[in-house]
Design an enzyme around this catalytic site. Structure first.
Site, PDB file in Angstrom:
ATOM      1  N   LYS A 206      -5.316  20.620  10.160  1.00 11.85           N
ATOM      2  CA  LYS A 206      -6.400  21.457   9.616  1.00 11.85           C
ATOM      3  C   LYS A 206      -7.559  21.519  10.612  1.00 11.85           C
ATOM      4  O   LYS A 206      -8.069  22.565  10.936  1.00 11.85           O
ATOM      5  CB  LYS A 206      -6.847  20.850   8.285  1.00 11.85           C
ATOM      6  CG  LYS A 206      -7.883  21.636   7.538  1.00 11.85           C
ATOM      7  CD  LYS A 206      -8.092  21.019   6.154  1.00 11.85           C
ATOM      8  CE  LYS A 206      -9.327  21.592   5.494  1.00 11.85           C
ATOM      9  NZ  LYS A 206      -9.579  20.999   4.171  1.00 11.85           N
ATOM     10  N   GLU A 212      -4.188  11.215  16.281  1.00 15.33           N
ATOM     11  CA  GLU A 212      -2.735  10.993  16.299  1.00 15.33           C
ATOM     12  C   GLU A 212      -1.999  12.290  16.619  1.00 15.33           C
ATOM     13  O   GLU A 212      -1.099  12.336  17.467  1.00 15.33           O
ATOM     14  CB  GLU A 212      -2.259  10.476  14.932  1.00 15.33           C
ATOM     15  CG  GLU A 212      -2.724   9.085  14.569  1.00 15.33           C
ATOM     16  CD  GLU A 212      -4.065   9.069  13.844  1.00 15.33           C
ATOM     17  OE1 GLU A 212      -4.850  10.044  13.994  1.00 15.33           O
ATOM     18  OE2 GLU A 212      -4.338   8.086  13.147  1.00 15.33           O
ATOM     19  N   GLY A 267      -6.218  18.616   2.557  1.00 14.44           N
ATOM     20  CA  GLY A 267      -5.014  18.231   3.301  1.00 14.44           C
ATOM     21  C   GLY A 267      -3.867  17.825   2.390  1.00 14.44           C
ATOM     22  O   GLY A 267      -2.733  18.305   2.526  1.00 14.44           O
ATOM     23  N   ARG A 268      -4.150  16.948   1.442  1.00 13.78           N
ATOM     24  CA  ARG A 268      -3.065  16.422   0.577  1.00 13.78           C
ATOM     25  C   ARG A 268      -2.624  17.423  -0.482  1.00 13.78           C
ATOM     26  O   ARG A 268      -1.720  17.121  -1.275  1.00 13.78           O
ATOM     27  CB  ARG A 268      -3.493  15.087  -0.042  1.00 13.78           C
ATOM     28  CG  ARG A 268      -4.780  15.153  -0.840  1.00 13.78           C
ATOM     29  CD  ARG A 268      -5.318  13.751  -1.127  1.00 13.78           C
ATOM     30  NE  ARG A 268      -6.646  13.769  -1.715  1.00 13.78           N
ATOM     31  CZ  ARG A 268      -7.783  13.881  -1.032  1.00 13.78           C
ATOM     32  NH1 ARG A 268      -7.762  14.018   0.273  1.00 13.78           N
ATOM     33  NH2 ARG A 268      -8.951  13.869  -1.655  1.00 13.78           N
ATOM     34  N   GLU A 353      -5.740   8.748  -2.321  1.00 17.05           N
ATOM     35  CA  GLU A 353      -6.806   9.352  -1.522  1.00 17.05           C
ATOM     36  C   GLU A 353      -7.718  10.173  -2.427  1.00 17.05           C
ATOM     37  O   GLU A 353      -8.896  10.346  -2.142  1.00 17.05           O
ATOM     38  CB  GLU A 353      -6.189  10.238  -0.434  1.00 17.05           C
ATOM     39  CG  GLU A 353      -6.976  10.217   0.865  1.00 17.05           C
ATOM     40  CD  GLU A 353      -6.191  10.817   2.016  1.00 17.05           C
ATOM     41  OE1 GLU A 353      -5.605  10.034   2.776  1.00 17.05           O
ATOM     42  OE2 GLU A 353      -6.158  12.043   2.154  1.00 17.05           O
ATOM     43  N   HIS A 384      17.380  -3.407  -7.315  1.00 17.39           N
ATOM     44  CA  HIS A 384      17.860  -4.615  -6.644  1.00 17.39           C
ATOM     45  C   HIS A 384      16.768  -5.241  -5.779  1.00 17.39           C
ATOM     46  O   HIS A 384      17.062  -6.073  -4.916  1.00 17.39           O
ATOM     47  CB  HIS A 384      19.092  -4.290  -5.800  1.00 17.39           C
ATOM     48  CG  HIS A 384      20.248  -3.866  -6.654  1.00 17.39           C
ATOM     49  ND1 HIS A 384      21.213  -4.736  -7.087  1.00 17.39           N
ATOM     50  CD2 HIS A 384      20.547  -2.667  -7.204  1.00 17.39           C
ATOM     51  CE1 HIS A 384      22.081  -4.092  -7.849  1.00 17.39           C
ATOM     52  NE2 HIS A 384      21.695  -2.823  -7.936  1.00 17.39           N
ATOM     53  N   LYS A 512     -11.038   7.816  11.209  1.00 21.27           N
ATOM     54  CA  LYS A 512     -10.878   8.714  12.353  1.00 21.27           C
ATOM     55  C   LYS A 512     -11.893   8.382  13.450  1.00 21.27           C
ATOM     56  O   LYS A 512     -11.639   8.569  14.626  1.00 21.27           O
ATOM     57  CB  LYS A 512     -11.024  10.174  11.905  1.00 21.27           C
ATOM     58  CG  LYS A 512      -9.825  10.672  11.084  1.00 21.27           C
ATOM     59  CD  LYS A 512      -9.911  12.150  10.766  1.00 21.27           C
ATOM     60  CE  LYS A 512      -8.682  12.608  10.003  1.00 21.27           C
ATOM     61  NZ  LYS A 512      -8.615  14.045   9.754  1.00 21.27           N
TER      62      LYS A 512
HETATM   63  C1  G6Q Z   1      -5.786  14.669   3.214  1.00 21.84           C
HETATM   64  C2  G6Q Z   1      -6.605  14.033   4.220  1.00 21.84           C
HETATM   65  C3  G6Q Z   1      -5.861  13.580   5.446  1.00 21.84           C
HETATM   66  C4  G6Q Z   1      -5.571  14.688   6.447  1.00 21.84           C
HETATM   67  C5  G6Q Z   1      -5.128  14.058   7.752  1.00 21.84           C
HETATM   68  C6  G6Q Z   1      -4.787  15.081   8.790  1.00 21.84           C
HETATM   69  O1  G6Q Z   1      -6.217  15.153   2.205  1.00 21.84           O
HETATM   70  O2  G6Q Z   1      -7.681  14.822   4.537  1.00 21.84           O
HETATM   71  O3  G6Q Z   1      -4.655  12.934   5.123  1.00 21.84           O
HETATM   72  O4  G6Q Z   1      -4.617  15.560   5.946  1.00 21.84           O
HETATM   73  O5  G6Q Z   1      -6.139  13.206   8.189  1.00 21.84           O
HETATM   74  O6  G6Q Z   1      -5.884  15.874   9.071  1.00 21.84           O
HETATM   75  P1  G6Q Z   1      -5.716  17.184   9.924  1.00 21.84           P
HETATM   76  O7  G6Q Z   1      -4.830  18.122   9.198  1.00 21.84           O
HETATM   77  O8  G6Q Z   1      -7.102  17.735  10.110  1.00 21.84           O
HETATM   78  O9  G6Q Z   1      -5.100  16.764  11.234  1.00 21.84           O
END
Ligand code: G6Q
Length: 548
Positions: A206, A212, A267-268, A353, A384, A512
């Site tokens: 986003k 990462e 994001g989620r 989250e 198990h 971050k």
């Molecule tokens: C989700 C969070 C988080 C996010 C990641 C990746 O709701 O905001 O999990 O999706 O940190 O972020 P970017 O899409 O900006 O790389």
């Protein structure tokens, strides 16, 4: 505004728990022959049986009173109507608009966002068609056979979970892989068997600033260019999914190959947006639309049904009943479907989250439990491993069992065996087995008295352990869409009652930033002042051994 636990509705529930905590579910079933029927609901091709819970109709009525007291219906309408309910970021929360198959206008600052959503969907459809038919080729003219999605958190877990869940619908000519961890092992092990000339990377971020993802994307680009030896190749082998056009361009991806989304998509909650591109590539655009349709069916139900007959609301209220009144600290998600193996991890992020917050929307510290720890594994593997604790441990672990009537892989009697375990577990968790019963069983087996009396303590089960059962005909794009939306709205229901903002993630933002400071020190080989003694010693050890 008063905290929710100061309301008379909350206090009434506290008093009610004192009455309910000694009640046996088995007695509730014995007293009411219609309990299972009355505590079941079929919506959007999902069947929920919530009768194996420590609740009565009075409990549900009291929980619904609580939901009414916080104006859950009003908040639901505000979300669907694009009010900025994410108050700490001043944003609307519109994952529901992304799958609004009715196409009803959704106005953000007076502008209908549906045309933008439909335009991105149309671009996705065209791109997916070109890749799947082989019209889109790599730089050397070869057909794409492997897609690698590079993203993390919300830009990874949703598409990864859905692609695994819908594997039976995937085309054989295209394999989809996911790289998220900045541990180089993840990228190296993923690409080592791939042919660069036939590989397409989706950089999904986003913000397009996440450490990462950008690190993995840069290394993936190096891998490609080492093999193809031409910078022009990037355009044929990299596309981006992002809201940040400037950063996408700076990375070297043409914005013609960028699929956008919007700041009102968390994001989620983003798999319904262009973040779902790997899903559409894997199963085809029509199937992706079926996923949206399933979610839309659940959205319509959530928006319109009465609270007492509302599947996500009921699940949310029952979860809250255990978290806040019975003292449960966790919630287990137990899919009896190997394809749903990533669902617990996906819901872990979605729930923890969203509702892992300690202050209200107004910034007031809460003094009641909010989001539980969400965890799980597919049955029967879990049986198990950790079910022992759910059956005989000292804490209550409310659990959701999720399964399908038909498997995509009907192999001999595997599926009847698999689902027999589902039903047996929920029954056993509810009924338990008393000391006398265990004793009688062992005597019948011929175990001598002294041994039997000792073992009966170990072989008895308290029972009265709550479960929900979610059954579907078959795991399809439609039922999966409905299932995910069900949990999203369950999370929403609880967040509203707790008075928290489920749609920000300041804890993630902190993470971050923190690592970047230390990364500079590692790169310089010098630890700056200001760390605690433990962190300093660990860093010095790390630097010394790497350089030594
Ligand atoms: C989700 C969070 C988080 C996010 C990641 C990746 O709701 O905001 O999990 O999706 O940190 O972020 P970017 O899409 O900006 O790389």
């Amino acid at each position: 505004m008063a905290l929710v636990n100061e309301t008379p509705q909350w206090k009434a529930l506290q008093g009610h728990w004192d009455e309910m905590k000694e009640v046996r579910m088995a007695d509730l079933f014995a007293k009411d022959p219609h309990r299972a029927r009355d505590m079941s609901l079929s919506i959007a091709r999902l069947h929920l049986d919530y009768s194996k819970n420590l609740i009565t109709q009075e409990t549900l009525a009291k929980l619904v009173d609580l939901a009414e007291a916080v104006d859950l219906k009003g908040w639901t309408r505000r979300m669907f109507n694009a009010e900025a309910i994410n108050n700490t970021e001043q944003r609307a929360v519109l994952h529901t608009a992304l799958r609004n198959r009715s196409n009803r206008p959704v106005l953000v600052d007076g502008v209908d966002v549906m045309p933008q959503i439909n335009a991105v969907l149309a671009r996705m459809e065209s791109f997916v068609g070109r890749v799947r038919t082989g019209e889109w080729t790599g730089h050397t003219g070869e057909r794409i056979t492997d897609i690698v999605n590079i993203g993390i958190g919300g830009s990874n877990l949703g598409p990864k979970m859905v692609c695994a869940a819908l594997a039976p619908y995937q085309t054989e000519s295209l394999r989809v892989h996911f790289v998220s961890n900045v541990d180089g092992t993840h990228l190296v092990e993923t690409v080592q068997s791939l042919n660069p000339a036939k590989t397409l990377f989706i950089v999904a971020s986003k913000t397009f600033t996440t450490q990462e993802t950008m690190t993995n994307a840069t290394s993936a680009r190096d891998w490609l260019l080492t093999a193809l030896q031409d910078r022009e190749a990037v355009a044929r082998h990299f596309v981006a999914v992002s809201t940040n056009a400037a950063r996408v361009t700076a990375f070297g991806i043409d914005t013609a190959n960028m699929f956008g989304f919007w700041d009102w998509v968390g994001g989620r909650y983003s798999l319904w947006s262009s973040i779902g591109l790997p899903i559409a590539l894997a199963v085809g655009f029509d199937r992706f639309v079926e996923l949206l349709e399933g979610a839309h069916a659940m959205d319509e139900h959530f928006l319109n049904a009465d609270l007492a007959q509302n599947m996500p609301v009921i699940l949310g209220l029952i979860g809250l009943w255990y978290a806040n009144f019975a003292g449960a600290c966790t919630h287990a998600v137990l899919p009896y479907d190997q394809s749903l193996r990533f669902l617990p991890a996906y819901l872990q992020q979605g729930d923890m989250e969203s509702n892992g917050k300690g202050v209200t929307r107004a910034g007031v510290a809460v003094d009641y439990t909010t989001g539980p720890v969400v965890w799980g594994e597919p049955g029967t593997d879990g049986q198990h491993a950790f079910y022992q604790l759910i059956h005989q441990g000292t804490q209550m672990v409310p659990a959701d069992f999720i399964g399908a009537i038909h498997s995509h892989n009907e192999l001999g009697d595997h599926h009847p065996k698999f689902m027999a375990n589902f039903f047996a577990q929920t029954e056993a968790l509810m009924r338990g087995r008393g000391y006398e019963e265990a004793l009688a069983e062992m005597r019948a087996e011929g175990v001598e008295d002294e041994q039997a009396s000792l073992l009966a303590h170990h072989r008895s089960f308290p029972g009265n352990r709550p479960t929900n059962s979610i059954l579907m005909e078959r795991l399809t794009p439609h039922t999966l869409g409905a299932l995910i939306a069900l949990y999203e709205h369950r999370i929403f229901t609880q967040g509203i009652i707790w008075g928290i903002n489920s749609f920000d993630q300041w804890g993630v933002e902190l993470g971050k930033k923190l690592a970047n400071v230390i990364l500079d020190e590692i790169k310089m080989g010098k630890v700056k002042a200001g760390h605690d003694a433990s962190t300093r010693a660990l860093l010095e050890r790390f630097i010394a051994h790497r350089n030594g």
